[in-house]
Enzyme design. Structure first.
Site, PDB file in Angstrom:
ATOM      1  N   LYS A 122       0.834  -1.214   0.000  1.00  0.00           N
ATOM      2  CA  LYS A 122       0.000   0.000   0.000  1.00  0.00           C
ATOM      3  C   LYS A 122       0.867   1.262   0.000  1.00  0.00           C
ATOM      4  O   LYS A 122       0.581   2.203  -0.726  1.00  0.00           O
ATOM      5  CB  LYS A 122      -0.934   0.023   1.230  1.00  0.00           C
ATOM      6  N   ARG A 165      -9.988   0.524   8.978  1.00  0.00           N
ATOM      7  CA  ARG A 165      -9.556  -0.834   9.315  1.00  0.00           C
ATOM      8  C   ARG A 165     -10.631  -1.603  10.071  1.00  0.00           C
ATOM      9  O   ARG A 165     -10.408  -2.772  10.400  1.00  0.00           O
ATOM     10  CB  ARG A 165      -8.315  -0.743  10.190  1.00  0.00           C
ATOM     11  N   ARG A 177      11.337  -6.074   5.120  1.00  0.00           N
ATOM     12  CA  ARG A 177      11.192  -4.627   5.345  1.00  0.00           C
ATOM     13  C   ARG A 177      11.754  -4.239   6.711  1.00  0.00           C
ATOM     14  O   ARG A 177      12.331  -3.178   6.872  1.00  0.00           O
ATOM     15  CB  ARG A 177       9.696  -4.251   5.251  1.00  0.00           C
ATOM     16  N   ARG A 219      11.004  -0.148  11.906  1.00  0.00           N
ATOM     17  CA  ARG A 219       9.735  -0.337  12.622  1.00  0.00           C
ATOM     18  C   ARG A 219       9.810  -1.581  13.500  1.00  0.00           C
ATOM     19  O   ARG A 219      10.001  -2.683  12.984  1.00  0.00           O
ATOM     20  CB  ARG A 219       8.587  -0.468  11.610  1.00  0.00           C
ATOM     21  N   ARG A 259      -0.466  -9.013  13.622  1.00  0.00           N
ATOM     22  CA  ARG A 259      -1.025  -7.951  12.762  1.00  0.00           C
ATOM     23  C   ARG A 259      -1.871  -8.554  11.642  1.00  0.00           C
ATOM     24  O   ARG A 259      -2.926  -8.021  11.294  1.00  0.00           O
ATOM     25  CB  ARG A 259       0.104  -7.089  12.185  1.00  0.00           C
TER      26      ARG A 259
END
Ligand code: AMP
Length: 193
Positions: free
Chosen positions: A14, A89, A128, A134, A146
């Site tokens: 995204k 969400r 990532r 993060r 998640r």
């Protein structure tokens, strides 16, 4: 206005596709994840509260993100449109977004969902995590949490927009440019008022 929701699980691409879309359509990018991370960076009370949940891979309360989106819509009254990334969400967030937009005589134009299977998501997020800084990208258990939150609370949001005839699904595995082309095709079919 072109008001687009870019939908999909964490790691679906995204963020990457948002950049392409913004560059082409000059939309305002509203990523609730980015907004929350800015609050954490600024050390605000909201940020501190959100961090505890985000560090566990759990969604923050609906009111918090709805309030942030409300502020941003007010801030950008003359925008060409918005791209919502990581929001809504939950179905409650979707209903709130529809109401907020309706108060400006606006509505969602289209929801574009990037479809990627869970194994690929896990691999992408761990990768990532090597560079994103993060904490929620660096631990397999947290990533699974998640994805689980997405499957239980966020997936129903797709049905919500499907019922409004606004849902388009696109294969999120493949070349970034090819996926962007598919997104462009979906956008070109939208009538913008
Ligand atoms: P993201 O950057 O979109 O992956 O979001 C990172 C984390 O921020 C999520 O795991 C949630 O804890 C929180 N978050 C971001 N957007 C939302 C939202 N719309 N509703 C609830 N929590 C959110």
């Amino acid at each position: 206005m072109l008001n687009l929701i870019l939908f999909g699980p964490p790691g679906a691409g995204k963020g990457t596709q948002s950049e392409n879309i913004i560059a082409k359509y000059k939309l305002i990018h509203l990523s609730t994840g980015d907004l929350l991370r800015s609050e954490i960076q600024a050390g605000s009370e909201l940020g501190l509260k959100a961090k505890t949940l985000m560090d566990q891979g759990i969604l923050v309360p609906d009111e918090v993100v709805i309030g942030m989106i409300d502020n941003k819509l007010k801030e950008h009254r003359n925008a060409a449109g918005f791209i919502f990334d990581g929001f809504p969400r939950t179905v409650k967030q979707s209903e709130a977004l529809d109401q907020l937009l309706a108060s400006y005589n606006e509505s969602i134009s289209v929801m574009i969902a990037l479809v990627v299977d869970d194994n690929e998501l896990l691999a992408r997020l761990l990768n990532r995590g090597k560079t994103s800084g993060r904490p929620d990208d660096q631990n397999e258990e947290l990533i699974s949490k998640r994805i689980q939150e997405y499957n239980s609370k966020t997936k129903p949001v797709a049905d919500y927009y499907q019922e409004q005839g606004k849902f388009v699904a696109i294969d999120g595995i493949g070349e970034i440019d090819f996926i962007f082309e598919e997104i462009n095709k979906a956008i070109s079919k939208v009538t913008v008022k």
